[in-house]
Design a protein around this motif. Structure first.
Motif, PDB file in Angstrom:
ATOM      1  N   ALA A   9       0.492  -1.347  -0.588  1.00 26.82           N
ATOM      2  CA  ALA A   9      -0.138  -0.256  -0.113  1.00 26.82           C
ATOM      3  C   ALA A   9       1.129   1.483   0.066  1.00 26.82           C
ATOM      4  N   TRP A  10       0.184   2.291  -0.621  1.00 27.94           N
ATOM      5  CA  TRP A  10       1.096   3.323  -0.866  1.00 27.94           C
ATOM      6  C   TRP A  10       0.960   4.767   0.575  1.00 27.94           C
ATOM      7  N   PRO A  11       1.310   4.591   1.354  1.00 24.81           N
ATOM      8  CA  PRO A  11       0.973   5.815   2.359  1.00 24.81           C
ATOM      9  C   PRO A  11       1.111   7.154   1.528  1.00 24.81           C
ATOM     10  N   TYR A  12       0.113   8.144   2.188  1.00 24.78           N
ATOM     11  CA  TYR A  12      -0.551   9.203   1.325  1.00 24.78           C
ATOM     12  C   TYR A  12       0.742  10.105   1.436  1.00 24.78           C
ATOM     13  N   ASP A  50       2.002   8.492  -1.878  1.00 26.15           N
ATOM     14  CA  ASP A  50       0.623   8.676  -2.858  1.00 26.15           C
ATOM     15  C   ASP A  50       0.329  10.112  -2.472  1.00 26.15           C
ATOM     16  N   ALA A 258      -3.285   5.516  -7.001  1.00 24.22           N
ATOM     17  CA  ALA A 258      -3.088   5.006  -6.796  1.00 24.22           C
ATOM     18  C   ALA A 258      -2.920   3.650  -7.294  1.00 24.22           C
ATOM     19  N   VAL A 259      -3.543   3.351  -6.923  1.00 26.26           N
ATOM     20  CA  VAL A 259      -3.467   1.708  -7.290  1.00 26.26           C
ATOM     21  C   VAL A 259      -2.667   1.344  -8.171  1.00 26.26           C
ATOM     22  N   TYR A 262       0.750   0.247  -8.606  1.00 24.75           N
ATOM     23  CA  TYR A 262       1.734  -1.191  -8.180  1.00 24.75           C
ATOM     24  C   TYR A 262       1.981  -1.106 -10.298  1.00 24.75           C
ATOM     25  N   ASN A 302      -8.389  -0.663   3.063  1.00 30.46           N
ATOM     26  CA  ASN A 302      -8.078  -0.840   1.706  1.00 30.46           C
ATOM     27  C   ASN A 302      -8.582  -1.821   1.361  1.00 30.46           C
ATOM     28  N   HIS A 306      -8.609  -2.846  -3.229  1.00 25.07           N
ATOM     29  CA  HIS A 306      -7.766  -4.360  -3.959  1.00 25.07           C
ATOM     30  C   HIS A 306      -8.222  -5.475  -3.849  1.00 25.07           C
TER      31      HIS A 306
HETATM   32  N1  MET Z   1      -2.759   5.981   0.711  1.00 24.02           N
HETATM   33  C1  MET Z   1      -3.625   4.734   0.801  1.00 24.02           C
HETATM   34  C2  MET Z   1      -4.049   4.699   2.315  1.00 24.02           C
HETATM   35  O1  MET Z   1      -2.727   5.501   2.940  1.00 24.02           O
HETATM   36  C3  MET Z   1      -3.489   3.675   0.886  1.00 24.02           C
HETATM   37  C4  MET Z   1      -3.056   3.505  -1.259  1.00 24.02           C
HETATM   38  S1  MET Z   1      -2.753   2.299  -1.575  1.00 24.02           S
HETATM   39  C5  MET Z   1      -2.768   1.848  -3.313  1.00 24.02           C
HETATM   40  O2  MET Z   1      -4.764   4.381   2.751  1.00 24.02           O
END
Ligand code: MET
Length: 602
Positions: A9-12, A50, A258-259, A262, A302, A306
């Motif tokens: 998962a991509w952190p904001y 993200d 964001a998704v 990957y 999340n 996904h």
């Molecule tokens: N940014 C999202 C979160 O922190 C996760 C994105 S994963 C594609 O919830």
């Protein structure tokens, strides 16, 4: 060997990450990737920050900077934090790269060509006082489905349903409490109902998922609605259609872009590796990636993105939704093998909250404690399949009683005794091994199958429990055999045998613990006289944007060099020195100190 994608998962990039974030997806995905590489698989572990959408825009407004400035700042902070934890990304990038924009637009175009993206007039919320669009997540109200009063405009955290802000009862702005005004606005929608059958068929073939994740995902299929995938926003990926591309006020929705990260990160990794097609080994459903597996790691909030939305995008792009279509230029793409979702970590019984300072940032943690101490806690007591609580008292106990008194003590006393009495790895006495020696060696060897199998099935708590069981048995063996009493000339060969066995088991246990505790595993390897890289570490590299944008830092590394998932016989006669302790015992006073640091503490 097979190709394994670890999609994390991509952190904001809207603030520093706290230990709750990294315990949900960061550390578990690293444990998994490290193990899979050690077991001989070709792993590609990708993620990034993200950086689009309202989470970034709203924070930037708060801090009085542009979204780009905010993203630049926190991208770097997050890269450094993940580096500090030793997370072995092949590429940790960001969503503001030229490469990502191009791939997102390509997927959008493919879906559009197959008729899965359609324009529609919808009701959008604006703030009456500022005239600006009010993002879904910043509208709160009562959930029309379950009646929960804290539902957000995009989702109800109580019942997990996807929502539209216009459906909320008593909607109000989270920014200033005012009641939003709803006006007509044109957007593009993903025709999710046109994937119901294809998604259902795919979910029916999934095996080994955590039951709650699979059940939740299947339930979502009962009520699929078209989802808006553009927003009234200036910050984000432009819509790649004539008449829309150059509009300053509409952008692709952050979750849509964001998704796709990957895939775009895999492509960026390939472009940087010198073989720009290399990404296909993990993705091309008709080609080199045919047998590849893809594991997606995230927190439970999340799941829908996904297990439903991302697979729908992949199916639609590949021409495999419920109506006929053709694959886009990238070809047919692999769907996830498994969505590995964790539960939440709470903090001293409360929800993490940066605003109320119920939070421990990764950076602050690493300034005072070792990365492996946190990694150990997350592995043994993290939110793998239940919400769990982080308390400083429990952290102290796990660190002191298990990591230091269990594993650290075994390492220390085995190597010290061998170094002091032999100066080297002693040989096995010609009299041979006793049943107790054989039994301990066999327990350690058996660990490779048990622990490996459990990590492969995402049962990391049980896995580290098994590895620590080997440690406990080795400690018991040493206490029973008491080699320190065998000092006389006649006894010394037996002492050597016991220490030989103990050192071999230390080496095996160290390998079993390497995916969990890579920093200390490297140290133990060196204390055993080993040289070279045992547990490879990521590095931060400043790179040029491949498509002419500004340079940025990435996390990357060469992970082909580490140790294998097997028992390696220790060479007799290899010199040993008296070791320094690998783990730090913590003073009980840290508990009160840390509690004082937390806000709102009585
Ligand atoms: N940014 C999202 C979160 O922190 C996760 C994105 S994963 C594609 O919830």
């Amino acid at each position: 060997m097979s190709h394994v994608l670890a999609a994390v998962a991509w952190p904001y990039a809207n603030g520093p990450r706290h230990i709750g974030h990294v315990s949900g997806f960061g550390v578990p995905s690293d444990v998994f990737s490290r193990y899979m590489r050690m077991a001989g698989h070709d792993v590609l572990m990708v993620s990034g920050t993200d950086e689009h959408g309202t989470p970034i825009q709203v924070q930037a407004d708060k801090e009085g900077v542009t979204p780009r400035e905010l993203a630049d700042r926190y991208n770097r902070v997050i890269v450094e934090d993940l580096h500090g934890l030793g997370l072995s990304y092949d590429l940790f990038t960001r969503t503001t790269t030229g490469n990502h924009y191009a791939v997102v637009q390509q997927i959008f175009e493919g879906l559009y060509a197959n008729g899965y993206i359609v324009p529609k007039v919808a009701m959008g919320a604006i703030s009456p006082s500022t005239g600006r669009t009010l993002p879904d997540r910043y509208i709160e109200g009562t959930c029309p489905i379950c009646g929960y009063d804290g539902a957000r405009g995009d989702q109800c955290d109580n019942c997990g349903n996807q929502l539209d802000p216009v459906d909320l009862i008593n909607p109000r702005s989270k920014i200033n409490g005012e009641t939003p005004k709803f006006v007509e606005t044109e957007h593009f929608f993903l025709d999710l109902p046109a994937f119901a059958q294809a998604l259902g068929k795919w979910l029916d073939t999934r095996e080994g998922w955590r039951t709650n994740v699979l059940r939740f995902s299947k339930n979502l299929l009962d009520d699929l609605q078209p989802r808006a995938i553009t927003r009234d926003l200036e910050w984000g990926v432009p819509i790649p259609l004539d008449g829309w591309r150059d509009r300053g006020d509409k952008r692709i929705y952050v979750w849509f872009d964001a998704v796709i990260g990957y895939l775009s990160a895999s492509i960026e990794w390939a472009r940087r590796s010198g073989d720009s097609d290399a990404w296909r080994r993990w993705w091309a459903a008709d080609g080199e990636g045919r047998d590849a597996r893809g594991y997606y790691f995230m927190g439970k909030d999340n799941i829908v993105f996904h297990s439903v939305i991302w697979p729908a995008l992949l199916l639609g792009y590949s021409g495999e939704g419920d109506r006929d279509g053709n694959p886009g230029e990238l070809g047919r793409l692999n769907l996830p093998t498994e969505v590995v979702s964790s539960e939440f970590l709470t903090m001293e019984g409360r929800k993490f909250s940066s605003s109320r300072q119920v939070v421990i940032y990764v950076r602050d943690f690493l300034a005072r404690y070792d990365a492996d101490a946190l990694r150990y806690f997350i592995a043994v007591a993290g939110p793998e399949s239940n919400d769990t609580d982080f308390t400083w008292a429990e952290f102290l106990r796990r660190n002191n009683d298990e990591l230091v008194a269990g594993w650290g003590n075994l390492v220390n006393r085995s190597i010290s005794l061998a170094a002091k009495n032999f100066g080297a790895v002693p040989p096995v006495d010609p009299a041979g091994l006793t049943p107790a020696d054989e039994a301990l060696l066999a327990t350690a060897r058996a660990g490779f199958d048990t622990v490996g199998d459990l990590i492969g099935r995402h049962r990391q708590k049980q896995a580290i429990g098994e590895a620590m069981r080997v440690v406990a048995e080795a400690n018991r063996y040493l206490s029973d055999q008491a080699p320190w009493k065998l000092k006389g000339d006649d006894d010394k060969p037996r002492m050597g045998t016991i220490l030989h066995v103990a050192l071999q088991v230390v080496s095996d246990a160290n390998t079993l613990l390497t995916p969990f505790l890579p920093h200390s595993a490297q140290k133990v390897h060196e204390l055993l006289g080993g040289t070279g890289v045992h547990a490879p570490m990521p590095s931060i590299v400043e790179v040029e944007d491949l498509d002419g944008g500004p340079a940025y830092p990435v996390l990357t590394g060469d992970y082909t060099v580490g140790t294998r998932w097997e028992s390696v016989p220790l060479p007799v006669g290899r010199p040993l020195a008296v070791p320094k302790p690998v783990f730090r015992k913590l003073d009980p006073s840290i508990v009160d100190e840390e509690l004082d640091r937390l806000g709102g503490n009585e």
